[in-house]
Design an enzyme around this catalytic site. Structure first.
Site, PDB file in Angstrom:
ATOM      1  N   HIS A 264       0.863  -1.193   0.000  1.00 23.78           N
ATOM      2  CA  HIS A 264       0.000   0.000   0.000  1.00 23.78           C
ATOM      3  C   HIS A 264       0.899   1.242   0.000  1.00 23.78           C
ATOM      4  CE1 HIS A 264      -2.886   3.017   1.245  1.00 23.78           C
ATOM      5  NE2 HIS A 264      -3.836   2.165   0.882  1.00 23.78           N
TER       6      HIS A 264
ATOM      7  N   GLU B 244      -4.065   2.608  -7.071  1.00 27.42           N
ATOM      8  CA  GLU B 244      -4.480   3.660  -6.146  1.00 27.42           C
ATOM      9  C   GLU B 244      -3.572   4.877  -6.349  1.00 27.42           C
ATOM     10  OE1 GLU B 244      -6.642   1.848  -2.471  1.00 27.42           O
ATOM     11  OE2 GLU B 244      -4.514   1.959  -2.039  1.00 27.42           O
TER      12      GLU B 244
END
Ligand code: 13P
Length: 253
Positions: A93, A166
């Site tokens: 992430h 993302e």
């Protein structure tokens, strides 16, 4: 289609159990055309795992160790996550890459560990605002894909791979790329996956969009042919909003 809720570093045990129970309740008995997974912090995994038993919602973790156990204080291995009932693990992430200095090499090792524990990795990629201003978003994402995915993992494992695009500037900002920009980037990611991996696995690999997904924009984003689901942060902490995104019918061809 996979709708994934990343709770990040939110929820104590009481809040986590309440949130999971509310989502289970909202989904129960409803027609679903997507898979759902929630990603609580480590401390809530065991309790939430019990709540999700006999529901259609899967459990995931937000990270795992690059080690498989042993003298690594503070680390949680992929095998431990399987043990507690996880099916998915988020790796790489941007909050870990940027705030914890995690490299693509570490992400690749973690991804391999996730595969070896028979779990499904969600490997996150995405450019920063600066990369984008310099017109480098395609190069950055390509580099993250080629350096974070363990090509030697084998066909069976690689067909379980999930990518989450993302854009860093879209996370928690209320900003999203335009639909055309998302479509273009997803085509680019698919192309890079085909170049990096053997063509035959690529059609099995799901690609999710993440970054300020909410009830208002989810339908449009998820209706795109290229988009196989969403990785949702803030809006996944609201049981009613997250459930209603999951229950929407998307007009996929
Ligand atoms: P937000 O949905 O809060 O922008 O977070 C996205 C995210 O980082 C999910 O992993």
């Amino acid at each position: 289609m996979l709708i994934a809720g990343n709770w990040k570093s939110n929820c104590d045990l009481v809040m986590g159990k309440n949130l999971a129970s509310s989502i289970v309740k909202s989904i129960k008995g409803q027609t679903l055309n997507c898979q759902i997974a929630i990603f609580p912090p480590f401390t809530c995994l065991n309790s939430v795992s019990n709540i999700l038993k006999n529901s259609r919602i899967s459990l995931g973790a937000q990270d795992c160790s690059e080690y498989n156990g042993g003298a690594y204080t503070g680390e949680v291995s992929a095998g431990m996550l399987l043990d507690v009932g996880c099916k998915y693990v988020i790796v790489g992430h941007s909050e870990r890459r940027i705030k914890h200095g995690e490299t693509s090499k570490q992400v690749r090792i973690k991804t391999l560990n996730v595969f070896n524990s028979n779990l499904k990795p969600i490997v996150c990629v995405g450019e920063t605002e600066k990369d984008r201003d310099l017109g480098k978003e395609n190069d950055i994402v390509k580099k993250q894909i080629t350096s974070s995915i363990p090509i030697d993992a084998g066909a069976k494992s690689l067909s379980n791979l999930i990518i989450a695009y993302e854009p860093v500037w879209a996370i928690g900002s209320g900003l999203t790329p335009t639909i055309n920009e998302i479509e273009r980037m997803f085509k680019e990611i698919k192309k890079n996956l085909k170049l990096h991996l053997k063509e035959k696995y690529v059609d099995d690999i799901k690609i999710l969009y993440g970054g300020s997904v909410n009830k208002k924009n989810s339908n449009e984003i998820l209706s795109l042919k290229e988009v196989d689901g969403a990785l949702i942060g803030g809006a996944s902490l609201n049981a009613a909003e997250f459930s209603s995104i999951c229950l929407e019918i998307y007009n996929k061809e």
